[in-house]
Motif scaffolding. Sequence first.
Motif, PDB file in Angstrom:
ATOM      1  N   SER A   7       0.810  -1.212   0.000  1.00 35.46           N
ATOM      2  CA  SER A   7       0.000   0.000   0.000  1.00 35.46           C
ATOM      3  C   SER A   7       0.847   1.269   0.000  1.00 35.46           C
ATOM      4  O   SER A   7       0.313   2.368  -0.004  1.00 35.46           O
ATOM      5  CB  SER A   7      -0.934   0.011   1.216  1.00 35.46           C
ATOM      6  N   LYS A  36      -8.400   1.875  -4.765  1.00 37.85           N
ATOM      7  CA  LYS A  36      -7.786   0.900  -5.659  1.00 37.85           C
ATOM      8  C   LYS A  36      -6.919  -0.004  -4.814  1.00 37.85           C
ATOM      9  O   LYS A  36      -6.558   0.334  -3.693  1.00 37.85           O
ATOM     10  CB  LYS A  36      -6.972   1.571  -6.755  1.00 37.85           C
ATOM     11  N   SER A  37      -6.594  -1.162  -5.358  1.00 38.50           N
ATOM     12  CA  SER A  37      -5.663  -2.056  -4.677  1.00 38.50           C
ATOM     13  C   SER A  37      -4.257  -1.708  -5.155  1.00 38.50           C
ATOM     14  O   SER A  37      -4.088  -1.113  -6.218  1.00 38.50           O
ATOM     15  CB  SER A  37      -5.999  -3.516  -4.969  1.00 38.50           C
ATOM     16  N   ASP A  39      -1.929  -3.502  -6.402  1.00 38.52           N
ATOM     17  CA  ASP A  39      -1.414  -4.234  -7.562  1.00 38.52           C
ATOM     18  C   ASP A  39      -2.275  -4.097  -8.812  1.00 38.52           C
ATOM     19  O   ASP A  39      -2.136  -4.860  -9.749  1.00 38.52           O
ATOM     20  CB  ASP A  39      -1.231  -5.710  -7.207  1.00 38.52           C
ATOM     21  N   SER A  40      -3.175  -3.104  -8.828  1.00 39.21           N
ATOM     22  CA  SER A  40      -4.066  -2.933  -9.972  1.00 39.21           C
ATOM     23  C   SER A  40      -4.217  -1.453 -10.314  1.00 39.21           C
ATOM     24  O   SER A  40      -4.180  -0.597  -9.431  1.00 39.21           O
ATOM     25  CB  SER A  40      -5.440  -3.530  -9.647  1.00 39.21           C
ATOM     26  N   ALA A  41      -4.418  -1.168 -11.592  1.00 36.36           N
ATOM     27  CA  ALA A  41      -4.654   0.215 -12.024  1.00 36.36           C
ATOM     28  C   ALA A  41      -6.136   0.570 -11.962  1.00 36.36           C
ATOM     29  O   ALA A  41      -6.499   1.736 -12.082  1.00 36.36           O
ATOM     30  CB  ALA A  41      -4.127   0.407 -13.436  1.00 36.36           C
ATOM     31  N   SER A  42      -7.006  -0.431 -11.760  1.00 34.82           N
ATOM     32  CA  SER A  42      -8.446  -0.180 -11.714  1.00 34.82           C
ATOM     33  C   SER A  42      -8.821   0.640 -10.490  1.00 34.82           C
ATOM     34  O   SER A  42      -8.372   0.366  -9.385  1.00 34.82           O
ATOM     35  CB  SER A  42      -9.213  -1.501 -11.676  1.00 34.82           C
ATOM     36  N   TRP A  44     -12.062   2.341  -8.208  1.00 28.40           N
ATOM     37  CA  TRP A  44     -13.455   2.092  -7.869  1.00 28.40           C
ATOM     38  C   TRP A  44     -14.015   3.250  -7.060  1.00 28.40           C
ATOM     39  O   TRP A  44     -13.326   3.817  -6.224  1.00 28.40           O
ATOM     40  CB  TRP A  44     -13.579   0.809  -7.053  1.00 28.40           C
ATOM     41  N   ALA A  53     -16.820   0.733 -11.009  1.00 31.87           N
ATOM     42  CA  ALA A  53     -15.620   1.135 -11.748  1.00 31.87           C
ATOM     43  C   ALA A  53     -15.696   2.622 -12.054  1.00 31.87           C
ATOM     44  O   ALA A  53     -16.762   3.155 -12.381  1.00 31.87           O
ATOM     45  CB  ALA A  53     -15.501   0.332 -13.030  1.00 31.87           C
ATOM     46  N   THR A  65      -5.719  -5.403  -1.030  1.00 31.93           N
ATOM     47  CA  THR A  65      -6.506  -6.162  -2.008  1.00 31.93           C
ATOM     48  C   THR A  65      -7.628  -6.933  -1.335  1.00 31.93           C
ATOM     49  O   THR A  65      -8.758  -6.965  -1.841  1.00 31.93           O
ATOM     50  CB  THR A  65      -5.592  -7.119  -2.796  1.00 31.93           C
ATOM     51  N   ASP A  69     -11.530  -6.581  -2.334  1.00 33.80           N
ATOM     52  CA  ASP A  69     -12.273  -7.767  -2.788  1.00 33.80           C
ATOM     53  C   ASP A  69     -13.511  -8.043  -1.935  1.00 33.80           C
ATOM     54  O   ASP A  69     -14.463  -8.658  -2.411  1.00 33.80           O
ATOM     55  CB  ASP A  69     -11.366  -8.994  -2.780  1.00 33.80           C
TER      56      ASP A  69
END
Length: 74
Positions: A7, A36-37, A39-42, A44, A53, A65, A69
Amino acid sequence: MDELIASGYKDKPRQVIPARVWDGLTEQIADGTYVKSPDSASVWLINGGRRTAAQQSSNVQVIPTRVLDAIPLS
């Protein structure tokens, strides 16, 4: 410790937070928060305890993460 590192908080000082403060916190992330997490570019958007999204590049909070989740999709 792995979640702190992922993080981005590895080298940042940690503060002791009294139990009375933790007890006063809500259990849901506030509506309008972008997350966002690590390890991701997504990204929310949180609304009503659910995630949707979103396209956002600033003011995004990085959360573990496993926490992301656990937030249901809209």
